[in-house]
Motif scaffolding. Sequence first.
Motif, PDB file in Angstrom:
ATOM      1  N   THR B  22       0.851  -1.190   0.000  1.00  0.00           N
ATOM      2  CA  THR B  22       0.000   0.000   0.000  1.00  0.00           C
ATOM      3  C   THR B  22       0.884   1.236   0.000  1.00  0.00           C
ATOM      4  N   GLU B  23       0.447   2.258  -0.699  1.00  0.00           N
ATOM      5  CA  GLU B  23       1.289   3.445  -0.808  1.00  0.00           C
ATOM      6  C   GLU B  23       1.282   4.221   0.495  1.00  0.00           C
ATOM      7  N   ALA B  24       2.479   4.446   1.051  1.00  0.00           N
ATOM      8  CA  ALA B  24       2.600   5.280   2.238  1.00  0.00           C
ATOM      9  C   ALA B  24       2.565   6.724   1.772  1.00  0.00           C
ATOM     10  N   ASN B  25       1.485   7.427   2.081  1.00  0.00           N
ATOM     11  CA  ASN B  25       1.307   8.787   1.595  1.00  0.00           C
ATOM     12  C   ASN B  25       2.056   9.751   2.511  1.00  0.00           C
ATOM     13  N   ARG B  26       3.336   9.965   2.195  1.00  0.00           N
ATOM     14  CA  ARG B  26       4.169  10.835   3.035  1.00  0.00           C
ATOM     15  C   ARG B  26       3.942  12.286   2.646  1.00  0.00           C
ATOM     16  N   VAL B  27       3.594  13.084   3.623  1.00  0.00           N
ATOM     17  CA  VAL B  27       3.421  14.516   3.356  1.00  0.00           C
ATOM     18  C   VAL B  27       4.097  15.324   4.462  1.00  0.00           C
ATOM     19  N   THR B  28       4.457  16.540   4.110  1.00  0.00           N
ATOM     20  CA  THR B  28       4.975  17.482   5.093  1.00  0.00           C
ATOM     21  C   THR B  28       3.828  18.364   5.554  1.00  0.00           C
ATOM     22  N   LEU B  29       3.649  18.431   6.867  1.00  0.00           N
ATOM     23  CA  LEU B  29       2.641  19.328   7.431  1.00  0.00           C
ATOM     24  C   LEU B  29       3.355  20.553   7.984  1.00  0.00           C
ATOM     25  N   ARG B  30       2.802  21.726   7.688  1.00  0.00           N
ATOM     26  CA  ARG B  30       3.395  22.973   8.194  1.00  0.00           C
ATOM     27  C   ARG B  30       2.324  23.787   8.914  1.00  0.00           C
ATOM     28  N   ALA B  42       6.683  23.697  14.021  1.00  0.00           N
ATOM     29  CA  ALA B  42       6.370  24.383  12.756  1.00  0.00           C
ATOM     30  C   ALA B  42       6.164  23.425  11.602  1.00  0.00           C
ATOM     31  N   GLU B  43       6.725  22.224  11.740  1.00  0.00           N
ATOM     32  CA  GLU B  43       6.742  21.339  10.578  1.00  0.00           C
ATOM     33  C   GLU B  43       6.931  19.903  11.031  1.00  0.00           C
ATOM     34  N   GLU B  44       6.345  18.972  10.285  1.00  0.00           N
ATOM     35  CA  GLU B  44       6.559  17.553  10.557  1.00  0.00           C
ATOM     36  C   GLU B  44       6.231  16.754   9.302  1.00  0.00           C
ATOM     37  N   GLU B  45       6.822  15.577   9.233  1.00  0.00           N
ATOM     38  CA  GLU B  45       6.485  14.653   8.148  1.00  0.00           C
ATOM     39  C   GLU B  45       5.619  13.555   8.713  1.00  0.00           C
ATOM     40  N   ARG B  80      -7.369  27.931   8.342  1.00  0.00           N
ATOM     41  CA  ARG B  80      -7.293  27.871   6.880  1.00  0.00           C
ATOM     42  C   ARG B  80      -6.250  26.829   6.475  1.00  0.00           C
ATOM     43  N   ALA B  81      -6.342  26.389   5.204  1.00  0.00           N
ATOM     44  CA  ALA B  81      -5.415  25.361   4.731  1.00  0.00           C
ATOM     45  C   ALA B  81      -4.888  25.693   3.350  1.00  0.00           C
ATOM     46  N   ALA B  82      -3.698  25.159   3.073  1.00  0.00           N
ATOM     47  CA  ALA B  82      -3.130  25.255   1.727  1.00  0.00           C
ATOM     48  C   ALA B  82      -2.533  23.909   1.376  1.00  0.00           C
ATOM     49  N   ILE B  83      -2.683  23.517   0.106  1.00  0.00           N
ATOM     50  CA  ILE B  83      -2.019  22.319  -0.405  1.00  0.00           C
ATOM     51  C   ILE B  83      -0.984  22.763  -1.422  1.00  0.00           C
ATOM     52  N   ASP B  84       0.253  22.357  -1.192  1.00  0.00           N
ATOM     53  CA  ASP B  84       1.352  22.746  -2.076  1.00  0.00           C
ATOM     54  C   ASP B  84       1.315  24.243  -2.375  1.00  0.00           C
ATOM     55  N   GLN B  85       1.122  25.006  -1.297  1.00  0.00           N
ATOM     56  CA  GLN B  85       1.234  26.467  -1.311  1.00  0.00           C
ATOM     57  C   GLN B  85       0.144  27.164  -2.108  1.00  0.00           C
ATOM     58  N   THR B  86      -1.026  26.520  -2.196  1.00  0.00           N
ATOM     59  CA  THR B  86      -2.199  27.153  -2.800  1.00  0.00           C
ATOM     60  C   THR B  86      -3.362  27.030  -1.818  1.00  0.00           C
ATOM     61  N   HIS B  87      -4.102  28.134  -1.594  1.00  0.00           N
ATOM     62  CA  HIS B  87      -5.255  28.093  -0.703  1.00  0.00           C
ATOM     63  C   HIS B  87      -6.251  27.038  -1.172  1.00  0.00           C
ATOM     64  N   VAL B  88      -6.799  26.281  -0.226  1.00  0.00           N
ATOM     65  CA  VAL B  88      -7.836  25.296  -0.562  1.00  0.00           C
ATOM     66  C   VAL B  88      -8.927  25.336   0.497  1.00  0.00           C
ATOM     67  N   ALA B  97      -0.753  15.434  -2.813  1.00  0.00           N
ATOM     68  CA  ALA B  97      -0.205  16.559  -2.045  1.00  0.00           C
ATOM     69  C   ALA B  97       1.153  16.194  -1.458  1.00  0.00           C
ATOM     70  N   ARG B  98       2.063  17.155  -1.475  1.00  0.00           N
ATOM     71  CA  ARG B  98       3.368  16.954  -0.838  1.00  0.00           C
ATOM     72  C   ARG B  98       3.500  17.795   0.434  1.00  0.00           C
ATOM     73  N   GLU B  99       2.891  18.979   0.405  1.00  0.00           N
ATOM     74  CA  GLU B  99       3.009  19.883   1.546  1.00  0.00           C
ATOM     75  C   GLU B  99       1.625  20.447   1.863  1.00  0.00           C
ATOM     76  N   ILE B 100       1.204  20.260   3.105  1.00  0.00           N
ATOM     77  CA  ILE B 100      -0.112  20.749   3.531  1.00  0.00           C
ATOM     78  C   ILE B 100       0.119  21.680   4.713  1.00  0.00           C
ATOM     79  N   ALA B 101      -0.452  22.879   4.616  1.00  0.00           N
ATOM     80  CA  ALA B 101      -0.222  23.877   5.660  1.00  0.00           C
ATOM     81  C   ALA B 101      -1.537  24.274   6.309  1.00  0.00           C
ATOM     82  N   PHE B 102      -1.461  24.565   7.619  1.00  0.00           N
ATOM     83  CA  PHE B 102      -2.615  25.047   8.377  1.00  0.00           C
ATOM     84  C   PHE B 102      -2.235  26.357   9.059  1.00  0.00           C
ATOM     85  N   PHE B 103      -3.163  27.326   9.010  1.00  0.00           N
ATOM     86  CA  PHE B 103      -2.851  28.645   9.571  1.00  0.00           C
ATOM     87  C   PHE B 103      -4.133  29.416   9.830  1.00  0.00           C
ATOM     88  N   PRO B 104      -4.044  30.479  10.645  1.00  0.00           N
ATOM     89  CA  PRO B 104      -5.225  31.322  10.884  1.00  0.00           C
ATOM     90  C   PRO B 104      -5.516  32.165   9.628  1.00  0.00           C
TER      91      PRO B 104
END
Lengths: 157, 109
Positions: B22-30, B42-45, B80-88, B97-104
């Motif tokens: 099964t594919e291990a879906n590795r992403v960076t959370l910021r 600030a960040e984790e995989e 709020r959230a962004a996937i690969d540096q785009t608001h979603v 997705a490679r990078e998922i960010a959460f912020f106010p």
Amino acid sequence: MAVRVEPQDFDIGAEIASLTSGRTDIGAVVTFTGTVRGAAGGQPITSMTLEHYPGMTEAELARVEAEAHDRWPLSASLIVHRIGELRPGDNIVLVIAASAHRHAAFEAAEFLMDYLKSRAPFWKKEARPDGNASWVDARESDTAAVERWHKRSAPKV
Amino acid sequence: MGVDEPDMTLGPDTSRNAPNGTEANRVTLRYFAWVREKVGHAEEEVSLPPEIATIADLVDWLRRRGDTYASAFARPEVVRAAIDQTHVRTDAALHGAREIAFFPPVTGG
């Protein structure tokens, strides 16, 4: 078209000169400068720290700038946003819109600021004299400011 | 073509497959601003379980990871959230997705 995100201050006159140097097609240059207020909610603040999302910030500012160029016949534009710790009175943000005529330059400068405030990933934290600090809340009025541009772009039929 | 040559196709990156297939879906959370402060870093995989399909799923999953996450996402509607540096939006799919960010909500300008 250019965007910069950096800690150092900017020189508005030098930025205008750089943007318009050698250009004779520009007839109007509008600038907006945002500065740090010395009080928030009636309480004095000692500093304001700006955090951002490196990479996404530049990408969002470039998207906002490209959108402005799509909507108005701009000859040149610039967005500079500072990051890090700032003091009351310091510059925060500079927007310059240049066009052949003033209406496009005025409107584009306002649009750039409204969009920047709603989309660019910056967050402000204000420190007070007692040592406490708090994150600035997003304002409803900023959301309303950006929504009026949606209305304008999609008129009722 | 030798086995050591880099795979230049755009297919799934098989090097990220978990041993069981099964594919291990590795992403960076910021995390940024008060979301970062509440989470504590600030960040984790992370490896996302396959059933985590959207931002909303991911938020639910994070909230179950511990008190700091539960605190950061106590009111998920204000994060709020962004996937690969785009608001979603929260219904956005995480696939690829490679990078998922959460912020106010942002407060620049």
